[in-house]
Design an enzyme around this catalytic site. Sequence first.
Site, PDB file in Angstrom:
ATOM      1  N   ASP A 111     -22.217  39.255  51.755  1.00 57.26           N
ATOM      2  CA  ASP A 111     -22.806  40.378  52.478  1.00 57.26           C
ATOM      3  C   ASP A 111     -23.216  41.524  51.573  1.00 57.26           C
ATOM      4  OD1 ASP A 111     -20.017  40.539  52.087  1.00 57.26           O
ATOM      5  OD2 ASP A 111     -19.803  42.106  53.603  1.00 57.26           O
ATOM      6  N   GLU A 158     -17.187  40.611  53.724  1.00 57.81           N
ATOM      7  CA  GLU A 158     -16.109  41.150  52.886  1.00 57.81           C
ATOM      8  C   GLU A 158     -16.109  42.669  52.927  1.00 57.81           C
ATOM      9  OE1 GLU A 158     -14.049  43.039  49.790  1.00 57.81           O
ATOM     10  OE2 GLU A 158     -16.255  43.011  49.811  1.00 57.81           O
ATOM     11  N   GLU A 159     -17.291  43.261  53.018  1.00 59.55           N
ATOM     12  CA  GLU A 159     -17.401  44.714  52.952  1.00 59.55           C
ATOM     13  C   GLU A 159     -16.741  45.420  54.133  1.00 59.55           C
ATOM     14  OE1 GLU A 159     -18.116  46.283  50.468  1.00 59.55           O
ATOM     15  OE2 GLU A 159     -19.471  45.107  49.202  1.00 59.55           O
ATOM     16  N   HIS A 176     -21.388  50.049  44.742  1.00 64.11           N
ATOM     17  CA  HIS A 176     -21.727  50.800  45.959  1.00 64.11           C
ATOM     18  C   HIS A 176     -22.636  51.983  45.656  1.00 64.11           C
ATOM     19  CE1 HIS A 176     -18.250  49.164  48.663  1.00 64.11           C
ATOM     20  NE2 HIS A 176     -18.633  48.273  47.756  1.00 64.11           N
TER      21      HIS A 176
END
Length: 391
Positions: free
Chosen positions: A78, A137-138, A361
């Site tokens: 993702d 996962e995020e 990020h």
Amino acid sequence: MNNIKRIIAELNSELVTIRQKLHSEPELSWEEYETTNYVAAYLENLGIPYRRTEPTGIIAELKGGREGKTIALRADMDALSVYEIREDIPYRSKTDGKMHACGHDAHTAMLLIAAKTLHTVQEEIEGTVRFIFQPAEEVATGAKAMVEQGAMKGVDNVFGIHIWSQINTGKIQCNKGPAFASADIFKVRFKGQGGHAAVPHDAIDAVMIASTFALNVQTVVARTVNPLQPAVLTIGKMEVGTRFNVIAENAILEGTVRCFDKEVRSHIEAQIRHYAEQIASLYGGTAEVVYEYGTQAVNNDVASASLVERLAAEHFGAEAYHVDDPTMGGEDFSFYLDEVPGCFALVGSGNTVKDTRWAHHNGHFNIDEDGLRVGAELYVQYALTWLSENK
């Protein structure tokens, strides 16, 4: 093993192409439909059996020519709700506001090439290799969902990789024991009594309650947690007030807690609730706390992590193994480690010349693609070695 290195080198161009394609077509957590379709088509072309998980994700399995145990290799898929700032790369995100700003595109590409490489030596594999292409996962829910859908059934060991921009390209890190912290989310709602800014004595100011809490809750870590136990409490969001001359009635704060110890984790939760209630009461308001347990701490199995250290030296050079402190970042790989022993390694992609040392990020994030080969080969070498040594 030298044959593996040669195969990976020959597939390097394809590896980079896959990564760049996935990077340009990011999908958010639980929306990885096209990524799932791409992985499925790739595996189908190789002739590796797979099944889809719901709503997204893939579990594939390659049975070797000899009987043995089963090892699982995991990659997440993702992307993030991040605007890609860089415009100097031809494969930048095609969708504004969505970006592979954490390297999951690289993870998926590396595991696909690892699967292709292992398929070429299938008859030499002493056991079974399971490939887990994980969504979400995020948001820390994907691994748990994959486990619930049978990803770890019959597995004896599990291995995962995260590309890491803070480590130089070519380096490998795999801590023995704690590697990633637990990651929880909390929300505090304060309620006061609104009123006119000119008559504060007739109101209960939610701004004062929220501000006092934000400042004082930091002492939970500073003064109530053993300083030998790492912990972080961060408030990242505060919403309060509606107008310059109106005393706010409501305030909402959101934050995260990171630590490695379960007792510390429970203690911090209890203290957040205590501080919120007492501070709100001090001003005459009320407080409501919602505390959500997210990922658990990633604690690598010592024997598995030691294998990574040995493989790093044997296949990537005596200086390849990187030693550093654990990170306070979170990783839902922890849910796999709840089921079986295994470990989670970091593969360096930081290169100042190529401008790839930006934090994960971040809208500038990118990777040194020379690190892709290291990750793909490490997947393969770990699987083959672990299976051959654990008959």
